[in-house]
Motif scaffolding. Structure first.
Motif, PDB file in Angstrom:
ATOM      1  N   LEU A  53       0.827  -1.201   0.000  1.00  0.00           N
ATOM      2  CA  LEU A  53       0.000   0.000   0.000  1.00  0.00           C
ATOM      3  C   LEU A  53       0.863   1.253   0.000  1.00  0.00           C
ATOM      4  O   LEU A  53       0.565   2.230  -0.704  1.00  0.00           O
ATOM      5  CB  LEU A  53      -0.927  -0.011   1.222  1.00  0.00           C
ATOM      6  N   ARG A  54       1.940   1.233   0.763  1.00  0.00           N
ATOM      7  CA  ARG A  54       2.844   2.381   0.843  1.00  0.00           C
ATOM      8  C   ARG A  54       3.500   2.649  -0.516  1.00  0.00           C
ATOM      9  O   ARG A  54       3.584   3.797  -0.967  1.00  0.00           O
ATOM     10  CB  ARG A  54       3.899   2.109   1.920  1.00  0.00           C
ATOM     11  N   GLN A  55       3.943   1.601  -1.172  1.00  0.00           N
ATOM     12  CA  GLN A  55       4.580   1.769  -2.474  1.00  0.00           C
ATOM     13  C   GLN A  55       3.581   2.211  -3.533  1.00  0.00           C
ATOM     14  O   GLN A  55       3.880   3.071  -4.375  1.00  0.00           O
ATOM     15  CB  GLN A  55       5.252   0.466  -2.893  1.00  0.00           C
ATOM     16  N   ALA A  56       2.398   1.630  -3.509  1.00  0.00           N
ATOM     17  CA  ALA A  56       1.369   1.992  -4.483  1.00  0.00           C
ATOM     18  C   ALA A  56       0.960   3.454  -4.331  1.00  0.00           C
ATOM     19  O   ALA A  56       0.849   4.191  -5.322  1.00  0.00           O
ATOM     20  CB  ALA A  56       0.152   1.081  -4.329  1.00  0.00           C
ATOM     21  N   SER A  57       0.769   3.890  -3.092  1.00  0.00           N
ATOM     22  CA  SER A  57       0.363   5.279  -2.860  1.00  0.00           C
ATOM     23  C   SER A  57       1.483   6.241  -3.245  1.00  0.00           C
ATOM     24  O   SER A  57       1.222   7.346  -3.738  1.00  0.00           O
ATOM     25  CB  SER A  57      -0.041   5.481  -1.393  1.00  0.00           C
ATOM     26  N   PHE A  58       2.755   5.828  -3.060  1.00  0.00           N
ATOM     27  CA  PHE A  58       3.885   6.664  -3.468  1.00  0.00           C
ATOM     28  C   PHE A  58       3.899   6.837  -4.982  1.00  0.00           C
ATOM     29  O   PHE A  58       4.061   7.951  -5.499  1.00  0.00           O
ATOM     30  CB  PHE A  58       5.199   6.048  -3.001  1.00  0.00           C
ATOM     31  N   ASN A  59       3.728   5.734  -5.723  1.00  0.00           N
ATOM     32  CA  ASN A  59       3.742   5.810  -7.182  1.00  0.00           C
ATOM     33  C   ASN A  59       2.616   6.703  -7.701  1.00  0.00           C
ATOM     34  O   ASN A  59       2.800   7.483  -8.641  1.00  0.00           O
ATOM     35  CB  ASN A  59       3.613   4.410  -7.786  1.00  0.00           C
ATOM     36  N   ILE A  60       1.449   6.601  -7.081  1.00  0.00           N
ATOM     37  CA  ILE A  60       0.313   7.429  -7.489  1.00  0.00           C
ATOM     38  C   ILE A  60       0.581   8.896  -7.180  1.00  0.00           C
ATOM     39  O   ILE A  60       0.266   9.790  -7.972  1.00  0.00           O
ATOM     40  CB  ILE A  60      -0.969   6.934  -6.784  1.00  0.00           C
ATOM     41  N   GLU A  61       1.188   9.162  -6.040  1.00  0.00           N
ATOM     42  CA  GLU A  61       1.505  10.536  -5.662  1.00  0.00           C
ATOM     43  C   GLU A  61       2.486  11.160  -6.645  1.00  0.00           C
ATOM     44  O   GLU A  61       2.324  12.316  -7.058  1.00  0.00           O
ATOM     45  CB  GLU A  61       2.086  10.571  -4.246  1.00  0.00           C
ATOM     46  N   VAL A  62       3.513  10.400  -7.036  1.00  0.00           N
ATOM     47  CA  VAL A  62       4.533  10.900  -7.943  1.00  0.00           C
ATOM     48  C   VAL A  62       3.949  11.239  -9.308  1.00  0.00           C
ATOM     49  O   VAL A  62       4.234  12.288  -9.883  1.00  0.00           O
ATOM     50  CB  VAL A  62       5.663   9.853  -8.102  1.00  0.00           C
ATOM     51  N   VAL A  63       3.123  10.366  -9.845  1.00  0.00           N
ATOM     52  CA  VAL A  63       2.613  10.540 -11.202  1.00  0.00           C
ATOM     53  C   VAL A  63       1.422  11.491 -11.246  1.00  0.00           C
ATOM     54  O   VAL A  63       1.341  12.377 -12.100  1.00  0.00           O
ATOM     55  CB  VAL A  63       2.218   9.182 -11.822  1.00  0.00           C
ATOM     56  N   PHE A  64       0.490  11.319 -10.307  1.00  0.00           N
ATOM     57  CA  PHE A  64      -0.783  12.033 -10.398  1.00  0.00           C
ATOM     58  C   PHE A  64      -0.907  13.225  -9.449  1.00  0.00           C
ATOM     59  O   PHE A  64      -1.824  14.032  -9.589  1.00  0.00           O
ATOM     60  CB  PHE A  64      -1.941  11.068 -10.129  1.00  0.00           C
ATOM     61  N   GLY A  65      -0.028  13.336  -8.460  1.00  0.00           N
ATOM     62  CA  GLY A  65      -0.127  14.452  -7.526  1.00  0.00           C
ATOM     63  C   GLY A  65      -1.333  14.351  -6.623  1.00  0.00           C
ATOM     64  O   GLY A  65      -1.973  15.358  -6.311  1.00  0.00           O
ATOM     65  N   VAL A  66      -1.670  13.148  -6.203  1.00  0.00           N
ATOM     66  CA  VAL A  66      -2.798  12.934  -5.291  1.00  0.00           C
ATOM     67  C   VAL A  66      -2.315  12.144  -4.073  1.00  0.00           C
ATOM     68  O   VAL A  66      -1.360  11.364  -4.159  1.00  0.00           O
ATOM     69  CB  VAL A  66      -3.961  12.179  -5.970  1.00  0.00           C
ATOM     70  N   ASP A  67      -2.980  12.356  -2.953  1.00  0.00           N
ATOM     71  CA  ASP A  67      -2.643  11.670  -1.712  1.00  0.00           C
ATOM     72  C   ASP A  67      -3.717  10.652  -1.365  1.00  0.00           C
ATOM     73  O   ASP A  67      -4.914  10.900  -1.575  1.00  0.00           O
ATOM     74  CB  ASP A  67      -2.516  12.668  -0.558  1.00  0.00           C
TER      75      ASP A  67
END
Length: 330
Positions: A151-165
């Motif tokens: 979950l931590r890695q998935a949320s990091f990847n989403i944050e980097v690409v999409f700018g969402v938390d």
């Protein structure tokens, strides 16, 4: 050795060192595999180089890697890369996505992270909450005990690409939603209807503008975007038609300013922060975002960090003056 040649050689050596650091950061940023079971410390790989071009190269390459590993086609049956055999099926007359429509990956932890990313973005598009119970169903049994890491890695990847938390909205049910880091319309998608958040791209553009002395030429903006495999005139799977997005949509929303360079012949153009960007974020927040992408700390960006601190102090001072004015006016 003549001084000019020596200076040039030292500059080249710094950039070569930068490329090596970038490769290490990319490896650290990539989802963990069986041989790399734990997340890297956010303080690994401190960046100390001073040339803004090297910084831009580092960030754009890490983002490009994240984009390439995140590419997917939600809403129609797809086959993921690297042996991740699953299908996401959207029921024609239903807005609910079921975990049973996603077949679990067959191999690595990385596949589990990719599956969770795709599920999260599917639920984002469907405007449905993200449930831990659903995510567990699509992870192989041997990886479920490492769910918090996935979950931590998935949320990091989403944050980097999409700018969402990723925000938890219901603790007992372990229910989450994705929230844009800035107040772009439709939680970051800019336009109404389905689509992916554009906040991450905007925050990176604001970073490039800041590093270029608060004003970046159109040429430099496209150089950065091209390193992310985003090209003028070519529709991108996440960001759509990039020229329209950055020169029309984000300008109309006042997040970017796009103007002709004075006295330029032939005419050339440049980008600046728009008034809404100044209102909704700050140089320090953008710097923190870039530092997170590079697995480092904001102070590693040296002169930009000093400028960001100064900007924070000026904003704090302005807020105090405004508060005093309001108090006395009442």
């Amino acid at each position: 050795m003549p001084r000019d040649q020596k200076s040039k050689l030292q500059s080249q050596e710094k950039c070569h060192e930068s490329e090596g650091t970038t490769q290490e950061l990319q490896s650290a940023q990539a989802p963990a595999t069986e041989e790399s079971p734990s997340l890297p410390s956010p303080y690994m790989g401190i960046i100390t180089r001073t040339k803004s071009a090297c910084r831009l190269q580092s960030t754009s390459k890490v983002l490009q890697r994240a984009l390439s590993t995140t590419k997917f086609n939600i809403g129609s049956p797809t086959r993921a890369n690297e042996g991740d055999n699953y299908r996401i099926k959207r029921k024609q007359h239903s807005s609910q996505a079921s975990a049973s429509t996603v077949k679990p990956p067959q191999s690595s932890l990385r596949s589990s992270v990719q599956t969770v990313v795709k599920y999260m973005m599917h639920m984002y598009e469907m405007k449905r909450p993200i449930l831990k119970a659903d995510m567990l169903k699509m992870i192989t049994n041997k990886h479920r005990k490492r769910f918090s890491e996935i979950l931590r890695q998935a949320s990091f990847n989403i944050e980097v690409v999409f700018g969402v938390d990723l925000k938890e909205v219901d603790s007992p049910k372990h229910s989450y939603i994705l929230v844009s880091k800035m107040d772009l319309p439709n939680n970051g998608t800019v336009n109404k209807g389905r689509g992916f958040p554009k906040t991450g791209l905007l925050m990176n553009l604001l970073g490039v503008i800041s590093l270029r002395g608060n004003c970046a030429t159109e040429e430099k903006i496209w150089e950065f975007l091209n390193k992310m495999k985003i090209y003028d005139g070519k529709k991108h799977f996440i960001f759509g038609e990039p020229r329209k997005l950055i020169t029309q949509d984000l300008v109309k929303l006042k997040y970017l300013e796009y103007r002709q360079v004075p006295n330029s012949h032939p005419a050339s153009y440049e980008f600046l922060w728009g008034p809404r960007s100044h209102a909704e974020t700050s140089k320090m927040k953008i710097l923190e975002f870039w530092a997170k992408i590079n697995h480092t700390v904001p102070s590693a960006f040296e002169s930009w960090y000093d400028e960001a601190l100064k900007d924070e102090e000026e904003k704090a001072g302005a807020a105090v003056v405004l508060g005093d004015t309001l108090i006395h006016s009442n």
